[in-house]
Design a protein around this motif. Structure first.
Motif, PDB file in Angstrom:
ATOM      1  N   SER A   4       0.835  -1.214   0.000  1.00 36.13           N
ATOM      2  CA  SER A   4       0.000   0.000   0.000  1.00 36.13           C
ATOM      3  C   SER A   4       0.867   1.259   0.000  1.00 36.13           C
ATOM      4  CB  SER A   4      -0.977  -0.004   1.181  1.00 36.13           C
ATOM      5  OG  SER A   4      -0.308   0.128   2.398  1.00 36.13           O
ATOM      6  N   ALA A   5       2.019   1.195   0.690  1.00 40.83           N
ATOM      7  CA  ALA A   5       2.913   2.365   0.697  1.00 40.83           C
ATOM      8  C   ALA A   5       3.466   2.623  -0.704  1.00 40.83           C
ATOM      9  CB  ALA A   5       4.050   2.163   1.690  1.00 40.83           C
ATOM     10  N   ALA A   6       3.783   1.552  -1.438  1.00 38.71           N
ATOM     11  CA  ALA A   6       4.286   1.729  -2.810  1.00 38.71           C
ATOM     12  C   ALA A   6       3.220   2.380  -3.681  1.00 38.71           C
ATOM     13  CB  ALA A   6       4.707   0.377  -3.390  1.00 38.71           C
ATOM     14  N   LYS A   7       1.955   1.988  -3.458  1.00 42.90           N
ATOM     15  CA  LYS A   7       0.859   2.588  -4.232  1.00 42.90           C
ATOM     16  C   LYS A   7       0.666   4.059  -3.849  1.00 42.90           C
ATOM     17  CE  LYS A   7      -1.608  -1.610  -5.448  1.00 42.90           C
ATOM     18  NZ  LYS A   7      -2.874  -2.339  -5.509  1.00 42.90           N
ATOM     19  N   GLU A   8       0.764   4.340  -2.550  1.00 41.26           N
ATOM     20  CA  GLU A   8       0.628   5.740  -2.103  1.00 41.26           C
ATOM     21  C   GLU A   8       1.751   6.597  -2.686  1.00 41.26           C
ATOM     22  OE1 GLU A   8       0.405   6.240   2.182  1.00 41.26           O
ATOM     23  OE2 GLU A   8       0.893   8.374   2.010  1.00 41.26           O
ATOM     24  N   GLY A  22       2.500  11.348  -9.014  1.00 42.10           N
ATOM     25  CA  GLY A  22       1.788  11.799 -10.207  1.00 42.10           C
ATOM     26  C   GLY A  22       1.597  10.702 -11.241  1.00 42.10           C
ATOM     27  N   ASP A  23       2.252   9.532 -11.021  1.00 40.20           N
ATOM     28  CA  ASP A  23       2.066   8.418 -11.943  1.00 40.20           C
ATOM     29  C   ASP A  23       1.541   7.229 -11.144  1.00 40.20           C
ATOM     30  OD1 ASP A  23       2.180   6.290 -13.654  1.00 40.20           O
ATOM     31  OD2 ASP A  23       4.322   6.465 -14.107  1.00 40.20           O
ATOM     32  N   GLU A  24       0.215   7.072 -11.132  1.00 37.03           N
ATOM     33  CA  GLU A  24      -0.436   6.080 -10.284  1.00 37.03           C
ATOM     34  C   GLU A  24       0.004   4.649 -10.546  1.00 37.03           C
ATOM     35  OE1 GLU A  24      -4.773   5.638  -9.309  1.00 37.03           O
ATOM     36  OE2 GLU A  24      -4.701   7.812  -9.671  1.00 37.03           O
ATOM     37  N   GLU A  25       0.518   4.386 -11.725  1.00 36.18           N
ATOM     38  CA  GLU A  25       0.880   3.010 -12.101  1.00 36.18           C
ATOM     39  C   GLU A  25       2.336   2.672 -11.795  1.00 36.18           C
ATOM     40  OE1 GLU A  25      -1.530   0.906 -13.090  1.00 36.18           O
ATOM     41  OE2 GLU A  25      -2.826   2.647 -12.729  1.00 36.18           O
ATOM     42  N   LYS A  26       3.062   3.671 -11.296  1.00 37.77           N
ATOM     43  CA  LYS A  26       4.505   3.518 -11.110  1.00 37.77           C
ATOM     44  C   LYS A  26       4.880   2.416 -10.108  1.00 37.77           C
ATOM     45  CE  LYS A  26       8.147   6.968 -10.492  1.00 37.77           C
ATOM     46  NZ  LYS A  26       8.298   8.381 -10.100  1.00 37.77           N
ATOM     47  N   ARG A  58       3.918  -0.494 -10.025  1.00 34.32           N
ATOM     48  CA  ARG A  58       3.995  -1.794 -10.699  1.00 34.32           C
ATOM     49  C   ARG A  58       5.433  -2.195 -11.016  1.00 34.32           C
ATOM     50  NH1 ARG A  58      -1.092  -3.426 -12.048  1.00 34.32           N
ATOM     51  NH2 ARG A  58      -2.633  -1.750 -12.191  1.00 34.32           N
ATOM     52  N   SER A  59       6.278  -1.202 -11.385  1.00 34.61           N
ATOM     53  CA  SER A  59       7.641  -1.568 -11.773  1.00 34.61           C
ATOM     54  C   SER A  59       8.419  -2.114 -10.571  1.00 34.61           C
ATOM     55  CB  SER A  59       8.362  -0.386 -12.410  1.00 34.61           C
ATOM     56  OG  SER A  59       8.658   0.567 -11.434  1.00 34.61           O
ATOM     57  N   PHE A  60       8.004  -1.766  -9.348  1.00 34.33           N
ATOM     58  CA  PHE A  60       8.675  -2.294  -8.167  1.00 34.33           C
ATOM     59  C   PHE A  60       8.029  -3.582  -7.642  1.00 34.33           C
ATOM     60  CE2 PHE A  60      10.256   2.051  -8.100  1.00 34.33           C
ATOM     61  CZ  PHE A  60      11.602   1.817  -7.861  1.00 34.33           C
ATOM     62  N   TRP A  61       6.830  -3.903  -8.154  1.00 34.29           N
ATOM     63  CA  TRP A  61       6.113  -5.068  -7.622  1.00 34.29           C
ATOM     64  C   TRP A  61       5.816  -6.151  -8.650  1.00 34.29           C
ATOM     65  CZ3 TRP A  61       5.191  -6.854  -2.910  1.00 34.29           C
ATOM     66  CH2 TRP A  61       5.425  -5.980  -1.839  1.00 34.29           C
ATOM     67  N   GLN A  62       5.844  -5.764  -9.925  1.00 30.49           N
ATOM     68  CA  GLN A  62       5.455  -6.755 -10.937  1.00 30.49           C
ATOM     69  C   GLN A  62       6.546  -7.019 -11.962  1.00 30.49           C
ATOM     70  OE1 GLN A  62       1.639  -5.021 -12.076  1.00 30.49           O
ATOM     71  NE2 GLN A  62       0.602  -6.524 -10.772  1.00 30.49           N
ATOM     72  N   ASP A  63       7.577  -6.174 -11.979  1.00 28.30           N
ATOM     73  CA  ASP A  63       8.705  -6.414 -12.861  1.00 28.30           C
ATOM     74  C   ASP A  63       9.572  -7.493 -12.216  1.00 28.30           C
ATOM     75  OD1 ASP A  63      11.069  -6.429 -14.251  1.00 28.30           O
ATOM     76  OD2 ASP A  63      11.194  -4.243 -14.440  1.00 28.30           O
ATOM     77  N   GLU A  64       9.743  -8.604 -12.924  1.00 34.36           N
ATOM     78  CA  GLU A  64      10.460  -9.736 -12.317  1.00 34.36           C
ATOM     79  C   GLU A  64      11.930  -9.424 -12.061  1.00 34.36           C
ATOM     80  OE1 GLU A  64       9.785 -13.197 -14.698  1.00 34.36           O
ATOM     81  OE2 GLU A  64       7.690 -13.322 -14.073  1.00 34.36           O
ATOM     82  N   LYS A  65      12.453  -8.397 -12.729  1.00 39.02           N
ATOM     83  CA  LYS A  65      13.863  -8.061 -12.528  1.00 39.02           C
ATOM     84  C   LYS A  65      14.082  -7.232 -11.255  1.00 39.02           C
ATOM     85  CE  LYS A  65      14.882  -6.640 -16.915  1.00 39.02           C
ATOM     86  NZ  LYS A  65      13.654  -6.944 -17.636  1.00 39.02           N
ATOM     87  N   THR A  66      12.997  -6.680 -10.702  1.00 40.04           N
ATOM     88  CA  THR A  66      13.129  -5.923  -9.453  1.00 40.04           C
ATOM     89  C   THR A  66      13.462  -6.875  -8.316  1.00 40.04           C
ATOM     90  OG1 THR A  66      11.524  -4.286 -10.173  1.00 40.04           O
ATOM     91  CG2 THR A  66      11.906  -4.441  -7.808  1.00 40.04           C
ATOM     92  N   LYS A  67      14.414  -6.460  -7.476  1.00 38.02           N
ATOM     93  CA  LYS A  67      14.729  -7.265  -6.293  1.00 38.02           C
ATOM     94  C   LYS A  67      14.133  -6.600  -5.062  1.00 38.02           C
ATOM     95  CE  LYS A  67      19.031  -9.397  -7.809  1.00 38.02           C
ATOM     96  NZ  LYS A  67      20.491  -9.204  -7.828  1.00 38.02           N
ATOM     97  N   SER A  68      13.379  -7.383  -4.267  1.00 42.54           N
ATOM     98  CA  SER A  68      12.752  -6.844  -3.056  1.00 42.54           C
ATOM     99  C   SER A  68      13.483  -7.318  -1.821  1.00 42.54           C
ATOM    100  CB  SER A  68      11.305  -7.324  -2.951  1.00 42.54           C
ATOM    101  OG  SER A  68      10.644  -7.114  -4.164  1.00 42.54           O
TER     102      SER A  68
END
Ligand SMILES: [Zn+2]
Ligand SMILES: [Zn+2]
Length: 557
Positions: A263-267, A273-277, A279-289
């Motif tokens: 939820s913090a990533a969405k906030e 200003g880019d509501e979909e941003k 996704r690149s941290f949560w749905q891009d498989e190359k992102t490391k969490s």
């Protein structure tokens, strides 16, 4: 190619101030990691927030005669002040009290319910007829059936350490009003963790890059078998259950607080200003969490959160959970109720942030518990920050300023010794890079400090203050080389010591922010103008050891 790094940081519970145990365990490491990756030019999103639901806050609010939201807001403000003063560089530090968080939580709840990963069941629970409420296990007190000490909690006896359940207690009573509890049936929603056991075990066995303590703990848990857990409670403070007929129940804090990472990533995306941003941290498989937490939080981040994410689908699982062990204080287990703790804002009211960041980094409880003592704090500040690193920088800057017309000298031909220390600076920068990438913070800062020691020896051997009388160029060479080495040091120490690195950056004549110069060798250009030198760190007096140690264990927690 730049990498994408998502950094989730443990959500501090908003009913008390932060102490050094939490800072060493969960807050300093992700800040070092985030600063390092940003300097490398990678895209970083580091989020957390205050965890403001749950029973302890409602009880504190009742004791003070205020609303729970008031307690949560008070500590949230202190958390923000703490991050700012200690230099913890969140991209967003929010709270679980936002409408956005409730919306994301309820969406996950409903999706898991629809997929049958959440089900209803009746449980028998302790209820206080006087307070008219269900009691969490730790709100029932009584006499321990094993050691017979009074004041044992329904979940554990603090005196003998045995885990308990409320039914075992002799003479059980409500901790708030003293009335003996009764048992009542109540319907709750359960998360079907057992459904994820095999999948998670397979996944966890592939995470060979995890710290051994995290990997072993998690594997043992799964081999014993995950049990389904209730995710709702009969209280009024919290996120409502989004199902008709359950208006008086709330979602359990442990279930919703971990959702805060999403939820913090969405906030953050909305406010950018880019509501979909997000996704690149949560749905891009190359992102490391990465999730930075203390060891008491491991199962929530290696089992429960991954189970929820798997059940929901299409969201990245943790790449690493570098959980730390505990910090003891003056050789004793930290205890907030006995005030055996060093409180962060109290520390910052008397001392600078970098000496603390230094001590907690070089003594980080990465693989075993480590100890904080005021004696070590003073010793490391005076012997290492002041006498080794600070003195190296101050000596070379002062001498250059006075004898080379406050400019970086022009080097001539460098000799073997000059080249050797420059090579060693380059190698150390590469080593610190590798170590930070793998979350080996303690080893990384130790490498940097060894370089500072080597540079001190180099400067002593070269003695430009003696040599300058007969060979001005030789003095210029060694000063130039040492200035280059301290410039390397300010880069590799920046993630750990951001305040003094910024100061050194300016003392070397550079403009702007040290972080913007990136993670690369940056010898100051010959001829660059130097400002009047100032010491990087201040010496601390031994007398503070006794004064500070005396404060421990006294007064309210
Ligand atoms: Zn009661
Ligand atoms: Zn006991």
């Amino acid at each position: 190619m730049s990498e994408k790094i998502f950094i989730g940081v443990a959500w501090p519970y908003a009913n008390g101030e932060l102490h050094l145990g939490q800072i060493a365990g969960a807050y300093l490491p992700p800040d070092i990691f985030a600063r390092y990756h940003r300097a490398k030019g990678n895209e970083v999103l580091m989020v957390s927030g205050s965890d403001q639901h749950g029973t302890p806050i409602t009880i504190k609010a009742e004791q003070e005669g205020v609303k729970p939201a008031e307690i949560a807001a008070r500590y949230h403000k202190l958390f923000l002040e703490s991050w700012q003063k200690l230099g913890i560089s969140f991209d967003l530090f929010t709270t679980t009290g936002t409408a956005n968080h409730a919306e994301v939580t309820q969406d996950i709840f409903l999706t898991l319910l629809k997929k049958d990963y959440i089900y209803r069941d009746i449980v028998s629970q302790s209820f206080c007829p006087q307070c008219q409420r269900f009691l969490a296990d730790r709100y029932i007190e009584g006499t321990c059936p094993y050691c017979y000490s009074t004041g044992a909690r329904g979940d554990q006896c603090e005196a003998c350490g045995k885990p308990l359940n409320p039914a075992e207690l002799i003479d059980p009573h409500c901790r708030i009003c003293g009335t003996p509890p009764v048992f009542k049936d109540t319907e709750h929603f359960f998360l079907k963790l057992s459904a994820f056991n095999d999948k998670l075990l397979k996944w966890v066995k592939q995470q060979t890059h995890w710290r051994p303590n995290v990997l072993n703990f998690t594997t043992r848990y799964l081999e014993d078998g995950l049990k389904d857990r209730a995710i709702t409670r009969d209280i009024k403070w919290g996120i409502p259950v989004p199902v008709k007929g359950y208006e008086n129940k709330r979602i359990y804090v442990w279930f919703e607080a971990v959702i805060g990472y999403l939820s913090a990533a969405k906030e953050w995306a909305k406010s950018s200003g880019d509501e979909e941003k997000w996704r690149s941290f949560w749905q891009d498989e190359k992102t490391k969490s990465y999730y930075f937490i203390g060891k008491d939080n491991i199962p929530f981040h290696t089992l429960i959160w991954p189970a929820m994410l798997t059940g929901y689908g299409d969201l990245n699982l943790p790449y690493d959970v570098p959980a730390n062990e505990f910090l003891t204080i003056e050789g004793r287990k930290l205890s907030t109720s006995h005030n055996w703790a060093v409180w962060l804002l109290d520390y910052l009211s008397r001392y600078d942030p970098d000496p603390l960041r230094y001590l907690l980094s070089i003594n980080m409880p990465e693989t075993a518990d480590t100890d904080f003592s005021w004696r070590e704090f003073v010793r490391r500040n005076n012997d290492e920050l002041v006498a080794t690193y600070g003195n190296l920088a101050h000596r070379v800057l002062t001498f250059t300023y006075r004898n080379f017309n406050n400019r970086v000298p022009e080097p001539g031909e460098l000799d073997q010794q000059d080249k050797k220390i420059l090579d060693s600076a380059r190698d150390t920068l590469a080593a610190v890079d590798r170590l930070l990438y793998g979350c080996h913070f303690r080893e990384a800062i130790r490498n940097a400090m060894s370089l500072a020691q080597a540079a001190n020896r180099y400067l002593d051997e070269k003695s430009p203050w003696k040599v300058i009388k007969e060979d001005r160029q030789a003095a210029a060479n060694s000063l130039y080389v040492t200035l280059a080495v301290i410039s390397y040091l300010k880069t590799m120490l920046y993630p750990f010591l951001p305040f003094s690195s910024q100061k050194l950056h300016q003392l070397l004549g550079f403009k702007g922010n040290v972080a913007d110069h990136g993670w690369q060798p940056q010898p100051p250009p010959p001829g660059q103008k130097l400002p009047p030198p100032e010491p990087l760190f201040s010496k601390l007096d031994d007398s503070l050891i006794e004064a500070e140690t005396k404060r421990l264990g006294h007064g309210p927690g």
